[in-house]
Design a protein around this motif. Structure first.
Motif, PDB file in Angstrom:
ATOM      1  N   VAL A 179       0.833  -1.204   0.000  1.00  0.00           N
ATOM      2  CA  VAL A 179       0.000   0.000   0.000  1.00  0.00           C
ATOM      3  C   VAL A 179       0.867   1.255   0.000  1.00  0.00           C
ATOM      4  O   VAL A 179       0.487   2.284  -0.568  1.00  0.00           O
ATOM      5  CB  VAL A 179      -0.927  -0.021   1.239  1.00  0.00           C
ATOM      6  CG1 VAL A 179      -1.539   1.344   1.499  1.00  0.00           C
ATOM      7  CG2 VAL A 179      -2.021  -1.063   1.056  1.00  0.00           C
ATOM      8  N   MET A 180       2.049   1.169   0.607  1.00  0.00           N
ATOM      9  CA  MET A 180       2.921   2.346   0.688  1.00  0.00           C
ATOM     10  C   MET A 180       3.584   2.674  -0.650  1.00  0.00           C
ATOM     11  O   MET A 180       4.214   3.719  -0.794  1.00  0.00           O
ATOM     12  CB  MET A 180       3.973   2.141   1.783  1.00  0.00           C
ATOM     13  CG  MET A 180       3.397   2.229   3.188  1.00  0.00           C
ATOM     14  SD  MET A 180       4.618   2.033   4.507  1.00  0.00           S
ATOM     15  CE  MET A 180       4.849   0.260   4.503  1.00  0.00           C
ATOM     16  N   GLU A 181       3.428   1.766  -1.632  1.00  0.00           N
ATOM     17  CA  GLU A 181       3.941   2.051  -2.969  1.00  0.00           C
ATOM     18  C   GLU A 181       2.822   2.355  -3.950  1.00  0.00           C
ATOM     19  O   GLU A 181       2.982   3.188  -4.839  1.00  0.00           O
ATOM     20  CB  GLU A 181       4.775   0.869  -3.458  1.00  0.00           C
ATOM     21  CG  GLU A 181       6.047   0.649  -2.654  1.00  0.00           C
ATOM     22  CD  GLU A 181       7.004  -0.306  -3.334  1.00  0.00           C
ATOM     23  OE1 GLU A 181       7.628   0.101  -4.325  1.00  0.00           O
ATOM     24  OE2 GLU A 181       7.094  -1.447  -2.875  1.00  0.00           O
ATOM     25  N   TRP A 182       1.714   1.660  -3.797  1.00  0.00           N
ATOM     26  CA  TRP A 182       0.573   1.866  -4.694  1.00  0.00           C
ATOM     27  C   TRP A 182      -0.689   2.023  -3.854  1.00  0.00           C
ATOM     28  O   TRP A 182      -1.133   1.080  -3.220  1.00  0.00           O
ATOM     29  CB  TRP A 182       0.418   0.685  -5.659  1.00  0.00           C
ATOM     30  CG  TRP A 182       1.618   0.462  -6.524  1.00  0.00           C
ATOM     31  CD1 TRP A 182       2.580  -0.489  -6.367  1.00  0.00           C
ATOM     32  CD2 TRP A 182       1.990   1.211  -7.680  1.00  0.00           C
ATOM     33  NE1 TRP A 182       3.523  -0.390  -7.346  1.00  0.00           N
ATOM     34  CE2 TRP A 182       3.187   0.649  -8.180  1.00  0.00           C
ATOM     35  CE3 TRP A 182       1.436   2.311  -8.347  1.00  0.00           C
ATOM     36  CZ2 TRP A 182       3.837   1.142  -9.304  1.00  0.00           C
ATOM     37  CZ3 TRP A 182       2.080   2.796  -9.478  1.00  0.00           C
ATOM     38  CH2 TRP A 182       3.271   2.217  -9.944  1.00  0.00           C
ATOM     39  N   HIS A 183      -1.261   3.221  -3.865  1.00  0.00           N
ATOM     40  CA  HIS A 183      -2.451   3.489  -3.057  1.00  0.00           C
ATOM     41  C   HIS A 183      -3.651   2.714  -3.614  1.00  0.00           C
ATOM     42  O   HIS A 183      -3.888   2.711  -4.822  1.00  0.00           O
ATOM     43  CB  HIS A 183      -2.757   4.990  -3.073  1.00  0.00           C
ATOM     44  CG  HIS A 183      -3.661   5.435  -1.960  1.00  0.00           C
ATOM     45  ND1 HIS A 183      -4.967   4.994  -1.856  1.00  0.00           N
ATOM     46  CD2 HIS A 183      -3.445   6.259  -0.897  1.00  0.00           C
ATOM     47  CE1 HIS A 183      -5.530   5.540  -0.781  1.00  0.00           C
ATOM     48  NE2 HIS A 183      -4.627   6.296  -0.183  1.00  0.00           N
ATOM     49  N   PRO A 184      -4.423   2.049  -2.753  1.00  0.00           N
ATOM     50  CA  PRO A 184      -5.580   1.278  -3.231  1.00  0.00           C
ATOM     51  C   PRO A 184      -6.593   2.109  -4.012  1.00  0.00           C
ATOM     52  O   PRO A 184      -7.288   1.576  -4.879  1.00  0.00           O
ATOM     53  CB  PRO A 184      -6.198   0.736  -1.927  1.00  0.00           C
ATOM     54  CG  PRO A 184      -5.082   0.732  -0.951  1.00  0.00           C
ATOM     55  CD  PRO A 184      -4.213   1.897  -1.304  1.00  0.00           C
ATOM     56  N   LYS A 185      -6.670   3.385  -3.706  1.00  0.00           N
ATOM     57  CA  LYS A 185      -7.617   4.242  -4.436  1.00  0.00           C
ATOM     58  C   LYS A 185      -7.250   4.321  -5.907  1.00  0.00           C
ATOM     59  O   LYS A 185      -8.135   4.463  -6.761  1.00  0.00           O
ATOM     60  CB  LYS A 185      -7.617   5.648  -3.819  1.00  0.00           C
ATOM     61  CG  LYS A 185      -8.654   6.574  -4.444  1.00  0.00           C
ATOM     62  CD  LYS A 185      -8.644   7.927  -3.767  1.00  0.00           C
ATOM     63  CE  LYS A 185      -9.694   8.847  -4.390  1.00  0.00           C
ATOM     64  NZ  LYS A 185      -9.686  10.191  -3.741  1.00  0.00           N
ATOM     65  N   SER A 186      -5.966   4.212  -6.230  1.00  0.00           N
ATOM     66  CA  SER A 186      -5.518   4.251  -7.626  1.00  0.00           C
ATOM     67  C   SER A 186      -5.644   2.889  -8.298  1.00  0.00           C
ATOM     68  O   SER A 186      -5.938   2.803  -9.496  1.00  0.00           O
ATOM     69  CB  SER A 186      -4.056   4.716  -7.691  1.00  0.00           C
ATOM     70  OG  SER A 186      -3.895   5.991  -7.118  1.00  0.00           O
TER      71      SER A 186
ATOM     72  N   LEU B  27      -0.415   7.727   5.474  1.00  0.00           N
ATOM     73  CA  LEU B  27       0.094   7.155   4.238  1.00  0.00           C
ATOM     74  C   LEU B  27       0.619   8.235   3.295  1.00  0.00           C
ATOM     75  O   LEU B  27       1.610   8.028   2.588  1.00  0.00           O
ATOM     76  CB  LEU B  27      -1.004   6.335   3.553  1.00  0.00           C
ATOM     77  CG  LEU B  27      -0.638   5.688   2.215  1.00  0.00           C
ATOM     78  CD1 LEU B  27       0.564   4.761   2.364  1.00  0.00           C
ATOM     79  CD2 LEU B  27      -1.834   4.912   1.654  1.00  0.00           C
ATOM     80  N   LYS B  28      -0.024   9.383   3.294  1.00  0.00           N
ATOM     81  CA  LYS B  28       0.420  10.470   2.419  1.00  0.00           C
ATOM     82  C   LYS B  28       1.833  10.938   2.769  1.00  0.00           C
ATOM     83  O   LYS B  28       2.573  11.398   1.895  1.00  0.00           O
ATOM     84  CB  LYS B  28      -0.554  11.651   2.519  1.00  0.00           C
ATOM     85  CG  LYS B  28      -1.912  11.367   1.895  1.00  0.00           C
ATOM     86  CD  LYS B  28      -2.862  12.537   2.076  1.00  0.00           C
ATOM     87  CE  LYS B  28      -4.235  12.211   1.484  1.00  0.00           C
ATOM     88  NZ  LYS B  28      -5.212  13.323   1.710  1.00  0.00           N
ATOM     89  N   SER B  29       2.203  10.811   4.043  1.00  0.00           N
ATOM     90  CA  SER B  29       3.533  11.269   4.454  1.00  0.00           C
ATOM     91  C   SER B  29       4.599  10.201   4.308  1.00  0.00           C
ATOM     92  O   SER B  29       5.789  10.495   4.345  1.00  0.00           O
ATOM     93  CB  SER B  29       3.493  11.740   5.919  1.00  0.00           C
ATOM     94  OG  SER B  29       3.217  10.654   6.785  1.00  0.00           O
ATOM     95  N   CYS B  30       4.180   8.928   4.140  1.00  0.00           N
ATOM     96  CA  CYS B  30       5.176   7.858   4.041  1.00  0.00           C
ATOM     97  C   CYS B  30       5.027   7.043   2.766  1.00  0.00           C
ATOM     98  O   CYS B  30       5.557   5.935   2.664  1.00  0.00           O
ATOM     99  CB  CYS B  30       5.104   6.939   5.264  1.00  0.00           C
ATOM    100  SG  CYS B  30       3.558   6.030   5.436  1.00  0.00           S
ATOM    101  N   ALA B  31       4.292   7.595   1.784  1.00  0.00           N
ATOM    102  CA  ALA B  31       4.161   6.903   0.501  1.00  0.00           C
ATOM    103  C   ALA B  31       5.450   7.033  -0.289  1.00  0.00           C
ATOM    104  O   ALA B  31       6.159   8.042  -0.194  1.00  0.00           O
ATOM    105  CB  ALA B  31       2.991   7.494  -0.290  1.00  0.00           C
ATOM    106  N   ASN B  32       5.762   6.015  -1.054  1.00  0.00           N
ATOM    107  CA  ASN B  32       6.973   6.016  -1.867  1.00  0.00           C
ATOM    108  C   ASN B  32       6.913   7.152  -2.882  1.00  0.00           C
ATOM    109  O   ASN B  32       6.068   7.127  -3.780  1.00  0.00           O
ATOM    110  CB  ASN B  32       7.104   4.669  -2.598  1.00  0.00           C
ATOM    111  CG  ASN B  32       8.389   4.546  -3.368  1.00  0.00           C
ATOM    112  OD1 ASN B  32       9.148   5.496  -3.511  1.00  0.00           O
ATOM    113  ND2 ASN B  32       8.648   3.347  -3.879  1.00  0.00           N
ATOM    114  N   PRO B  33       7.785   8.182  -2.798  1.00  0.00           N
ATOM    115  CA  PRO B  33       7.701   9.328  -3.708  1.00  0.00           C
ATOM    116  C   PRO B  33       7.955   8.952  -5.166  1.00  0.00           C
ATOM    117  O   PRO B  33       7.505   9.653  -6.074  1.00  0.00           O
ATOM    118  CB  PRO B  33       8.780  10.284  -3.178  1.00  0.00           C
ATOM    119  CG  PRO B  33       9.714   9.425  -2.408  1.00  0.00           C
ATOM    120  CD  PRO B  33       8.891   8.331  -1.829  1.00  0.00           C
ATOM    121  N   GLU B  34       8.642   7.835  -5.381  1.00  0.00           N
ATOM    122  CA  GLU B  34       8.908   7.402  -6.753  1.00  0.00           C
ATOM    123  C   GLU B  34       7.617   7.036  -7.480  1.00  0.00           C
ATOM    124  O   GLU B  34       7.538   7.104  -8.716  1.00  0.00           O
ATOM    125  CB  GLU B  34       9.856   6.202  -6.738  1.00  0.00           C
ATOM    126  CG  GLU B  34      10.367   5.806  -8.109  1.00  0.00           C
ATOM    127  CD  GLU B  34      11.345   4.649  -8.038  1.00  0.00           C
ATOM    128  OE1 GLU B  34      12.237   4.587  -8.892  1.00  0.00           O
ATOM    129  OE2 GLU B  34      11.204   3.812  -7.113  1.00  0.00           O
TER     130      GLU B  34
END
Length: 390
Positions: free
Chosen positions: A138-145, A321-328
């Motif tokens: 989830v921290m690389e690909w948000h489920p909403k997407s 999650l917004k603060s620890c999501a993979n920026p890549e």
């Protein structure tokens, strides 16, 4: 109806259980046991927990490394950048799983209320989401997407395609590219195995099986079926499909709806088999083992509740999650823009190299065979009459 699990439902630590051994009097292996779902998407509970823990730790490491790269990219652009969040900010395995299950519920609502898609599409889309997050964090690909792409892909694999323009018109803030750009990623994460056998057909099969007795309680069966279907909906938000066979999940749903009905039928069926020489066990296992397994699944389904979620907790997890999501993988971040520019530059370079090779090959051909024949052109139809002189 074959109900044999093929192996212990939760005792084995292997990702793929051994094939079932047909017992005397049983139906033997079913098409389910020959499917990719049984061979590649069956796990013990211990194996599922280990997979998710490993994926969570790996994602934390990758995100931490990319946070540092994001800081360098931002500073190189003259932008201010705050330090990466502390380790306690990262999501735990349970928090990731809760967010995935919440969006599985959203997928169900969209399929039913947004598009009126079939139960098969709904079941398949939810399975795609759960399978995707056994390979991705989830921290690389948000489920909403990911959720819209899973629904769109499921509608095609279940032969109920929705045109992409119509599809995104009912999803606020989505463009066709938001769905289509992730389609290959989702398919790749599914190992291009799109077939999903849900428990819905097995549940209706049990409704017919329960009628196969001397005096079938038709009214009780008809009253239990809607309640069993409701429990089946709850089961889709759990790991039941990864651990148990569809027929086992379906039987557990029926037993939650009316335990007396199911227990009475099973006692009748096993007593009839015992009274018949050479009949063997009706479902490839003893009554005690079948009831034990069914009660185990019932507990899993009951733990899922009625699909209700603590929205306050979901929002808190999503905020972190917004603060620890993979920026890549986050559109708009400096690292995302940098990686995309690098990919585009690499693609342009590859295209230029290919064009140079084509030009070099053409030049070599001209040196060997000579150039074009004075600009003359061979007519498309060799037998056509010659054009008249003006």
């Amino acid at each position: 109806m074959a109900i044999s699990n093929g192996a212990s439902a939760s005792g084995s630590a292997e990702a793929t259980p051994a094939p079932a051994t047909a017992q005397a009097g049983s139906a033997g292996e079913s098409p389910y046991h020959e499917s990719s779902q049984f061979r590649h998407w069956r796990y013990s509970r211990a194996r599922l927990a280990a997979l998710r823990a490993e994926l969570n730790e790996k994602s934390k490491e990758v995100t931490k490394r990319n946070m540092a790269a994001e800081k360098e990219a931002q500073l190189s652009l003259g932008h201010a950048f705050t330090d990466p969040p502390p380790p306690t900010t990262y999501l735990s395995v349970d928090e990731e799983l809760l967010l995935v299950r919440f969006y599985c519920k959203q997928a169900s609502d969209i399929c039913r209320q947004g598009f009126g898609l079939s139960e098969q599409v709904e079941t398949t889309a939810i399975s795609y989401m759960k399978r995707f997050y056994l390979k991705n964090s989830v921290m690389e690909w948000h489920p909403k997407s990911i959720m819209p792409t899973c629904i769109f892909l499921a509608s095609k694999t279940c032969n109920h395609p929705v045109p992409i323009d119509v599809f995104v018109s009912k999803l606020k803030g989505f463009k066709p590219s938001d769905v289509l750009d992730l389609e290959f990623l989702v398919a790749q994460s599914l190992s291009f195995e799109f077939w999903v056998r849900g428990a819905d057909k097995a549940l209706r099969g049990w409704s017919l099986e329960l009628q196969d007795q001397a005096r079938p309680p038709i009214d009780a069966i008809q009253r239990a079926l809607p309640a069993a279907l409701d429990r089946l909906q709850w089961s889709r938000y759990t790991d039941a499909e990864f651990v148990y066979a569809p027929s086992q999940v379906a039987l557990a749903c029926f037993r939650i709806a009316n335990a007396e009905l199911v227990d009475g039928f099973l006692e009748f069926r096993y007593a009839a088999a015992q009274a018949t020489d050479g009949a063997g066990l009706p479902y490839g296992t003893s009554l005690e083992d079948l009831l034990r397994l069914t009660k185990e699944i019932e507990a899993v389904i009951r733990d899922a509740g009625s699909g209700a979620f603590d929205i306050k907790k979901i929002k808190e997890i999503d905020k972190r999650l917004k603060s620890c999501a993979n920026p890549e993988k986050t559109p708009g971040s400096a690292l995302y823009i940098k990686r995309r520019a690098e990919a585009e530059a690499k693609a342009a370079e590859a295209k230029a190299d290919k064009a140079a090779k084509v030009a070099a090959a053409r030049e070599a051909d001209e040196l060997t065979f000579g150039g074009a024949l004075g600009g003359s052109r061979v007519p498309d139809d060799l037998f056509a009459p010659a054009p008249k002189a003006e």
